[in-house]
Design a protein around this motif. Structure first.
Motif, short mmCIF file in Angstrom:
data_model
loop_
_atom_site.label_atom_id
_atom_site.label_comp_id
_atom_site.label_asym_id
_atom_site.label_seq_id
_atom_site.Cartn_x
_atom_site.Cartn_y
_atom_site.Cartn_z
N ARG A 67 0.81 -1.22 0.00
CA ARG A 67 0.00 0.00 0.00
C ARG A 67 0.85 1.28 0.00
N GLY A 68 2.09 1.18 0.48
CA GLY A 68 2.95 2.35 0.47
C GLY A 68 3.73 2.53 -0.82
N PRO A 70 2.90 3.13 -4.13
CA PRO A 70 2.65 4.28 -5.02
C PRO A 70 3.23 5.59 -4.48
N GLN A 71 3.08 5.84 -3.18
CA GLN A 71 3.65 7.06 -2.61
C GLN A 71 5.17 7.02 -2.67
N GLU A 72 5.76 5.84 -2.46
CA GLU A 72 7.21 5.71 -2.57
C GLU A 72 7.69 6.06 -3.97
N VAL A 74 6.17 8.07 -6.18
CA VAL A 74 6.01 9.50 -6.42
C VAL A 74 7.07 10.30 -5.67
N ASP A 75 7.39 9.90 -4.44
CA ASP A 75 8.44 10.58 -3.68
C ASP A 75 9.79 10.44 -4.39
N LYS A 78 9.91 12.86 -7.24
CA LYS A 78 10.10 14.24 -6.78
C LYS A 78 11.54 14.49 -6.36
N VAL A 120 -4.30 5.41 -6.61
CA VAL A 120 -3.40 6.31 -5.88
C VAL A 120 -2.46 7.02 -6.85
N LEU A 121 -1.88 6.30 -7.79
CA LEU A 121 -0.96 6.93 -8.73
C LEU A 121 -1.68 7.96 -9.61
N ARG A 123 -4.29 9.68 -8.73
CA ARG A 123 -4.61 10.83 -7.87
C ARG A 123 -3.37 11.68 -7.56
N LEU A 124 -2.22 11.03 -7.39
CA LEU A 124 -1.01 11.77 -7.04
C LEU A 124 -0.39 12.50 -8.22
#
Length: 261
Positions: A67-68, A70-72, A74-75, A78, A120-121, A123-124
């Motif tokens: 679950r983490g 997609p955020q990983e 995107v981070d 960035k 998630v991807l 949305r981000l």
């Protein structure tokens, strides 16, 4: 690394449709970020694409079932100041068998990868595309999205979600110059069929497209700003037929095709 580059991010890029999508985007000169679980295969593909097409290719080994994940991703983008022009949500898997018998942990993992990671991807990364007024998202769905699928119940349901989400986002993003396309292939010659135990099914034995043909069709449709792309005339006829048939008959037919001979 230049943030002004228009990077294409492809999930599930280590084999099958994802690998072929990477090759076609590279041929068109897109800088690439390739992500999947298997770092060795990603590095080999990246080296081949750099050598053959002279494009920048970055690699991130990542499990989007987490679950983490997609955020990983995107981070990570960035941190490297990589501007995403195109997001390709290709990572996914399926399982064949009775819903009540298949391991529930794997069915939940399928939802996490096929639905949650995609959502998630999108949305981000979509807000940045809208702000810049360019780019878009190519979501890999399936002809499975057009009807219920006995013996692959969760997989069919996840792809129906991807198709519905993509069509809705197409309308929301279009006024801002951003395209969201759902690629809906039918049976395709990839490792997916082995993972899902599809090779012995009637559906697969009716014939499968090459992953390369699917990739070329999908990217052509995305570049033409189409909402839905169904590669291959037999698949288009099947998807259209699923809309015309009563749902009771459509789902029974899908169930019959999933069974082995």
């Amino acid at each position: 690394m230049a943030g002004a580059e228009r990077w294409t991010v492809i999930t599930g890029a280590s084999s099958g449709i994802g690998e072929e999508l990477a090759k076609v985007f590279a041929q068109r000169g897109y800088p690439l970020v390739l992500t999947a679980r298997r770092s060795g295969r990603l590095e080999t593909l990246a080296a081949d694409l750099r050598r053959s097409h002279g494009v920048p290719v970055e690699v991130l080994a990542l499990d989007l079932e987490d679950r983490g994940g997609p955020q990983e991703l995107v981070d990570w983008l960035k941190e490297r100041d990589l501007t995403v022009h195109t997001l390709v949500n290709n990572a996914g898997f399926g399982l064949r068998g009775r819903f009540a018998s298949l391991p529930f942990e794997r069915q939940v993992a399928m939802i996490d990868l096929n639905i949650v990671a995609v959502t998630v991807l999108c949305r981000l990364l979509l807000p940045g595309m809208i702000a810049r007024g360019r780019g878009g998202i190519l979501n890999v769905a399936s002809t499975a999205a057009f009807q219920g699928g006995p013996f692959m119940a969760v997989y069919y349901a996840t792809k129906a979600f991807v198709l519905s989400l993509s069509e809705a986002l197409y309308e929301e993003a279009k006024p801002f110059g951003v395209t969201v396309t759902a690629l809906c292939p039918g049976p395709t010659e990839t490792e997916f069929s082995m993972t899902a135990d599809l090779e012995s099914s009637k559906l697969f034995k009716k014939g499968a497209m090459s992953a390369a043909d699917v990739a070329r069709s999908g990217i052509a449709g995305y570049e033409a700003r189409r909402a839905v792309v169904i590669p291959g005339m037999p698949n288009r006829i099947g998807a259209f037929g699923a809309k015309l048939l009563p749902r009771s008959l459509s789902r029974k037919l899908a169930g019959l095709l999933q069974q082995g001979e």
